[in-house]
Design an enzyme around this catalytic site. Sequence first.
Site, PDB file in Angstrom:
ATOM      1  N   LEU A   1       0.819  -1.223   0.000  1.00 45.74           N
ATOM      2  CA  LEU A   1       0.000   0.000   0.000  1.00 45.74           C
ATOM      3  C   LEU A   1       0.846   1.263   0.000  1.00 45.74           C
ATOM      4  O   LEU A   1       1.899   1.341   0.635  1.00 45.74           O
ATOM      5  CB  LEU A   1      -0.914  -0.003   1.227  1.00 45.74           C
ATOM      6  CG  LEU A   1      -1.877  -1.200   1.307  1.00 45.74           C
ATOM      7  CD1 LEU A   1      -2.736  -1.107   2.566  1.00 45.74           C
ATOM      8  CD2 LEU A   1      -2.751  -1.309   0.071  1.00 45.74           C
TER       9      LEU A   1
ATOM     10  N   GLY B   1      -1.583   6.400  -2.687  1.00 48.61           N
ATOM     11  CA  GLY B   1      -2.703   6.282  -3.641  1.00 48.61           C
ATOM     12  C   GLY B   1      -3.797   5.400  -3.078  1.00 48.61           C
ATOM     13  O   GLY B   1      -4.982   5.772  -3.061  1.00 48.61           O
ATOM     14  N   HIS B   2      -3.409   4.221  -2.580  1.00 48.80           N
ATOM     15  CA  HIS B   2      -4.392   3.337  -1.945  1.00 48.80           C
ATOM     16  C   HIS B   2      -5.036   4.039  -0.746  1.00 48.80           C
ATOM     17  O   HIS B   2      -6.247   3.975  -0.543  1.00 48.80           O
ATOM     18  CB  HIS B   2      -3.709   2.070  -1.425  1.00 48.80           C
ATOM     19  CG  HIS B   2      -3.076   1.211  -2.461  1.00 48.80           C
ATOM     20  ND1 HIS B   2      -1.719   1.047  -2.569  1.00 48.80           N
ATOM     21  CD2 HIS B   2      -3.612   0.446  -3.447  1.00 48.80           C
ATOM     22  CE1 HIS B   2      -1.447   0.215  -3.557  1.00 48.80           C
ATOM     23  NE2 HIS B   2      -2.573  -0.162  -4.122  1.00 48.80           N
TER      24      HIS B   2
ATOM     25  N   LYS C   1      -6.279   6.166 -11.686  1.00 46.07           N
ATOM     26  CA  LYS C   1      -4.971   5.705 -12.163  1.00 46.07           C
ATOM     27  C   LYS C   1      -5.116   4.554 -13.176  1.00 46.07           C
ATOM     28  O   LYS C   1      -4.425   4.500 -14.176  1.00 46.07           O
ATOM     29  CB  LYS C   1      -4.140   5.293 -10.948  1.00 46.07           C
ATOM     30  CG  LYS C   1      -3.062   4.272 -11.163  1.00 46.07           C
ATOM     31  CD  LYS C   1      -1.831   4.917 -11.719  1.00 46.07           C
ATOM     32  CE  LYS C   1      -0.631   3.992 -11.762  1.00 46.07           C
ATOM     33  NZ  LYS C   1      -0.876   2.692 -12.319  1.00 46.07           N
ATOM     34  N   ASP C   2      -5.999   3.612 -12.843  1.00 45.42           N
ATOM     35  CA  ASP C   2      -6.252   2.488 -13.751  1.00 45.42           C
ATOM     36  C   ASP C   2      -7.525   2.809 -14.529  1.00 45.42           C
ATOM     37  O   ASP C   2      -8.605   2.270 -14.257  1.00 45.42           O
ATOM     38  CB  ASP C   2      -6.374   1.198 -12.946  1.00 45.42           C
ATOM     39  CG  ASP C   2      -5.073   0.898 -12.212  1.00 45.42           C
ATOM     40  OD1 ASP C   2      -4.105   0.510 -12.878  1.00 45.42           O
ATOM     41  OD2 ASP C   2      -5.003   1.112 -10.993  1.00 45.42           O
TER      42      ASP C   2
ATOM     43  N   GLN D   1      -9.646   0.152 -16.247  1.00 44.38           N
ATOM     44  CA  GLN D   1     -10.270  -0.708 -15.240  1.00 44.38           C
ATOM     45  C   GLN D   1     -11.591  -0.109 -14.752  1.00 44.38           C
ATOM     46  O   GLN D   1     -12.575  -0.828 -14.565  1.00 44.38           O
ATOM     47  CB  GLN D   1      -9.303  -0.879 -14.070  1.00 44.38           C
ATOM     48  CG  GLN D   1      -9.850  -1.657 -12.900  1.00 44.38           C
ATOM     49  CD  GLN D   1      -8.770  -2.008 -11.896  1.00 44.38           C
ATOM     50  OE1 GLN D   1      -8.044  -2.964 -12.068  1.00 44.38           O
ATOM     51  NE2 GLN D   1      -8.671  -1.225 -10.835  1.00 44.38           N
TER      52      GLN D   1
ATOM     53  N   SER E   1       2.437   0.519  -6.947  1.00 43.99           N
ATOM     54  CA  SER E   1       3.266  -0.466  -6.247  1.00 43.99           C
ATOM     55  C   SER E   1       4.451  -0.843  -7.115  1.00 43.99           C
ATOM     56  O   SER E   1       5.531  -1.180  -6.623  1.00 43.99           O
ATOM     57  CB  SER E   1       2.438  -1.709  -5.918  1.00 43.99           C
ATOM     58  OG  SER E   1       1.274  -1.329  -5.231  1.00 43.99           O
TER      59      SER E   1
HETATM   60  P1  AMP Z   1      -3.739  -2.141  -6.914  1.00 40.85           P
HETATM   61  O1  AMP Z   1      -3.285  -2.520  -5.558  1.00 40.85           O
HETATM   62  O2  AMP Z   1      -2.652  -1.658  -7.806  1.00 40.85           O
HETATM   63  O3  AMP Z   1      -4.623  -3.184  -7.542  1.00 40.85           O
HETATM   64  O4  AMP Z   1      -4.676  -0.865  -6.728  1.00 40.85           O
HETATM   65  C1  AMP Z   1      -5.800  -0.917  -5.881  1.00 40.85           C
HETATM   66  C2  AMP Z   1      -6.641   0.312  -6.125  1.00 40.85           C
HETATM   67  O5  AMP Z   1      -5.873   1.485  -5.845  1.00 40.85           O
HETATM   68  C3  AMP Z   1      -7.100   0.436  -7.599  1.00 40.85           C
HETATM   69  O6  AMP Z   1      -8.431   0.910  -7.618  1.00 40.85           O
HETATM   70  C4  AMP Z   1      -6.146   1.444  -8.153  1.00 40.85           C
HETATM   71  O7  AMP Z   1      -6.666   2.162  -9.253  1.00 40.85           O
HETATM   72  C5  AMP Z   1      -5.938   2.354  -6.950  1.00 40.85           C
HETATM   73  N1  AMP Z   1      -4.699   3.109  -7.093  1.00 40.85           N
HETATM   74  C6  AMP Z   1      -3.458   2.616  -7.347  1.00 40.85           C
HETATM   75  N2  AMP Z   1      -2.562   3.625  -7.470  1.00 40.85           N
HETATM   76  C7  AMP Z   1      -3.260   4.773  -7.294  1.00 40.85           C
HETATM   77  C8  AMP Z   1      -2.908   6.156  -7.315  1.00 40.85           C
HETATM   78  N3  AMP Z   1      -1.663   6.565  -7.546  1.00 40.85           N
HETATM   79  N4  AMP Z   1      -3.885   7.072  -7.095  1.00 40.85           N
HETATM   80  C9  AMP Z   1      -5.162   6.664  -6.862  1.00 40.85           C
HETATM   81  N5  AMP Z   1      -5.555   5.390  -6.838  1.00 40.85           N
HETATM   82  C10 AMP Z   1      -4.628   4.442  -7.046  1.00 40.85           C
END
Ligand code: AMP
Length: 294
Positions: free
Chosen positions: A43, A46-47, A159-160, A163, A196
Amino acid sequence: MIPVLIAEVISENMEVIETIPQMVDWTRQTPRSLGLVPTMGALHQGHLSLVEKARSENVSLAVTIFVNPTQFSESEDLSSYPRDIEADLEILKNAQVDAVFVPEVTEMYPGGYDTWVDVGDIAGKLEGEWRAEHFRGVATIVTKLFGIIRPDFAYFGQKDGQQTVVLNQIVRDLHLGVDLVICPTIRDENGLALSSRNKYLTLAQQSDAGVIYRSLVAGKTKWEKGEKRAVVIRDTVERVLMESDLITEIDYISVADLDGLNEVRLIGGDAMLSVAVRIGSVRLIDNVILSLST
Ligand code: AMP
């Protein structure tokens, strides 16, 4: 299994749950509204921005940490994907999360598991062209998590970008009864979107990788000044990216509409300007929205 040492770190108020029946029990008993933040762990801020927003908008809050193998292709980084469960649980405890669901792979995909959520056209574009099975894995795991946890609201990052479009489609098509809340991208000081996977970059690369966002801003600025031709916007982004020795490959630069993710020729309505680039073996994505209403 969560190591005993880690269990000691966890506050009495935050439940760490490893099995589906226990998670279902928790979900049934928890007061509503219930917010959910699905993650793959490692984490970062962003998370945390999603967690904080979800915390402020719901009575109860669950976070999931699950590195979902079905969204990685064989050539991708499943085995080396960053994992730091101890630090993650500490962060979530401090953020006053009520429950963290941390299932093993065999809990989510036991032997004989064979049901998949296959999203149509939009899952095959952009990222889908480079990562064929990716959105099938994402759509399947998110649908399963929604089935287990039945949240009222689920929080995802812009960010995604693709998705978010894919998830909107499955929520609509499968009547999943959850409201998706899309949160802004959190960036480093240099503009690099937190991810990450940034951990794979050296510090020097991380500081130079601000060029990705700078390229998107250059494209967006051109559009704000009245340029509507997508090809010109894409060229602008490309030129900025090419100026940097850091970027070893550009997988795509796209200007797509937000409904079907179709490439647009002339930008009329809202669109997503997105890129996927490689820095050595590290693949990074980012996007900005071209919208008159933001
Ligand atoms: P992940 O752990 O990469 O699957 O991300 C989990 C959630 O956090 C997803 O909804 C991502 O889009 C969001 N996320 C990841 N990085 C960021 C970021 N820099 N800013 C905002 N949300 C993020």
